[in-house]
Design a protein around this motif. Structure first.
Motif, PDB file in Angstrom:
ATOM      1  N   LYS A 267       0.803  -1.208   0.000  1.00 57.90           N
ATOM      2  CA  LYS A 267       0.000   0.000   0.000  1.00 57.90           C
ATOM      3  C   LYS A 267       0.842   1.266   0.000  1.00 57.90           C
ATOM      4  O   LYS A 267       0.350   2.342  -0.274  1.00 57.90           O
ATOM      5  CB  LYS A 267      -0.932  -0.009   1.221  1.00 57.90           C
TER       6      LYS A 267
ATOM      7  N   GLU B  39      -5.187  14.714   3.855  1.00 55.98           N
ATOM      8  CA  GLU B  39      -5.311  13.254   3.850  1.00 55.98           C
ATOM      9  C   GLU B  39      -6.697  12.824   4.333  1.00 55.98           C
ATOM     10  O   GLU B  39      -7.325  11.963   3.737  1.00 55.98           O
ATOM     11  CB  GLU B  39      -4.240  12.622   4.754  1.00 55.98           C
ATOM     12  N   GLU B  40      -7.163  13.439   5.404  1.00 52.81           N
ATOM     13  CA  GLU B  40      -8.483  13.093   5.935  1.00 52.81           C
ATOM     14  C   GLU B  40      -9.577  13.486   4.952  1.00 52.81           C
ATOM     15  O   GLU B  40     -10.536  12.752   4.748  1.00 52.81           O
ATOM     16  CB  GLU B  40      -8.699  13.772   7.287  1.00 52.81           C
TER      17      GLU B  40
ATOM     18  N   ASN C 290      -9.305  13.631   1.762  1.00 55.01           N
ATOM     19  CA  ASN C 290      -9.221  12.723   0.629  1.00 55.01           C
ATOM     20  C   ASN C 290      -9.939  11.405   0.908  1.00 55.01           C
ATOM     21  O   ASN C 290     -10.470  10.779  -0.005  1.00 55.01           O
ATOM     22  CB  ASN C 290      -7.750  12.457   0.294  1.00 55.01           C
ATOM     23  N   GLU C 291      -9.966  10.983   2.171  1.00 52.44           N
ATOM     24  CA  GLU C 291     -10.557   9.697   2.524  1.00 52.44           C
ATOM     25  C   GLU C 291     -12.052   9.644   2.303  1.00 52.44           C
ATOM     26  O   GLU C 291     -12.604   8.566   2.092  1.00 52.44           O
ATOM     27  CB  GLU C 291     -10.235   9.348   3.988  1.00 52.44           C
ATOM     28  N   ASP C 292     -12.751  10.778   2.349  1.00 56.16           N
ATOM     29  CA  ASP C 292     -14.213  10.729   2.217  1.00 56.16           C
ATOM     30  C   ASP C 292     -14.671  10.505   0.778  1.00 56.16           C
ATOM     31  O   ASP C 292     -15.826  10.210   0.536  1.00 56.16           O
ATOM     32  CB  ASP C 292     -14.870  11.969   2.830  1.00 56.16           C
ATOM     33  N   GLY C 293     -13.754  10.636  -0.187  1.00 56.36           N
ATOM     34  CA  GLY C 293     -14.090  10.346  -1.580  1.00 56.36           C
ATOM     35  C   GLY C 293     -14.860  11.440  -2.299  1.00 56.36           C
ATOM     36  O   GLY C 293     -15.185  11.293  -3.471  1.00 56.36           O
TER      37      GLY C 293
ATOM     38  N   ASN D  85      -2.026   8.588   1.525  1.00 56.93           N
ATOM     39  CA  ASN D  85      -2.980   7.945   0.626  1.00 56.93           C
ATOM     40  C   ASN D  85      -3.368   8.821  -0.558  1.00 56.93           C
ATOM     41  O   ASN D  85      -3.904   8.338  -1.539  1.00 56.93           O
ATOM     42  CB  ASN D  85      -4.241   7.533   1.392  1.00 56.93           C
ATOM     43  N   SER D  86      -3.137  10.118  -0.438  1.00 60.53           N
ATOM     44  CA  SER D  86      -3.422  11.022  -1.551  1.00 60.53           C
ATOM     45  C   SER D  86      -2.404  10.760  -2.657  1.00 60.53           C
ATOM     46  O   SER D  86      -1.341  10.199  -2.416  1.00 60.53           O
ATOM     47  CB  SER D  86      -3.304  12.479  -1.098  1.00 60.53           C
TER      48      SER D  86
END
Length: 155
Positions: free
Chosen positions: A18, A62-63, A65-68, A97-98
């Protein structure tokens, strides 16, 4: 017991697989990304490993980006000789993760106006694009401020 070792190996391998890579990109390629059509808010955050406010705000992006609901692109503008020494280890250590890019350009006076004519050169700087409209900010964002800003440009 053997199954436990196999499970531990698979979980460990999953974390390794990952890990984020950093893509080198030119200003032309970046402009192509900025011109893509999307129903999401496209966010291009310009940062450097030596910029403390930049590093402080990355977890908020980052946070987000997680919600989509948005598409976050973290664009490092570190010096070219810092790519392997600082940028790649920074991204790997934080398991971002971005999507992460390294802008492989020399002269900021040539490429900054292509991002925004408003850009004085200060970082952190963020370009938001929604429905072909561009919004540019030279400031550090908190997660709450990002959410407020995104809601404002969506309406």
């Amino acid at each position: 017991m053997r199954n436990i070792y196999i499970l531990i190996f698979m979980v460990s391998f999953g974390f390794i697989a990952k890990s984020q890579s950093v893509e080198k990109i030119t200003i032309d390629e970046l402009e192509n990304l900025m011109d893509q059509e999307s129903n999401k808010v496209l966010i291009f955050n310009f940062w450097a490993t030596w910029c403390k406010p930049c590093i402080k705000e990355i977890p908020a992006f980052e946070e987000l980006n997680e919600d989509g609901m948005v598409s976050v692109h973290l664009v490092s503008i570190d010096f070219k000789n810092q790519f392997e020494k600082r940028v790649v280890p920074f991204v790997e250590d934080r398991n971002l993760n971005s999507r992460v890019f390294f802008l492989a350009e020399e002269n900021p006076n040539n490429w900054m106006p292509r991002i925004s004519n408003e850009w004085s050169g200060a970082i952190p700087a963020t370009l938001f694009i929604y429905k072909e409209k561009k919004y540019f900010e030279e400031k550090e964002f908190t997660l709450d401020e990002l959410n407020e800003y995104i809601n404002k440009i969506r309406n």
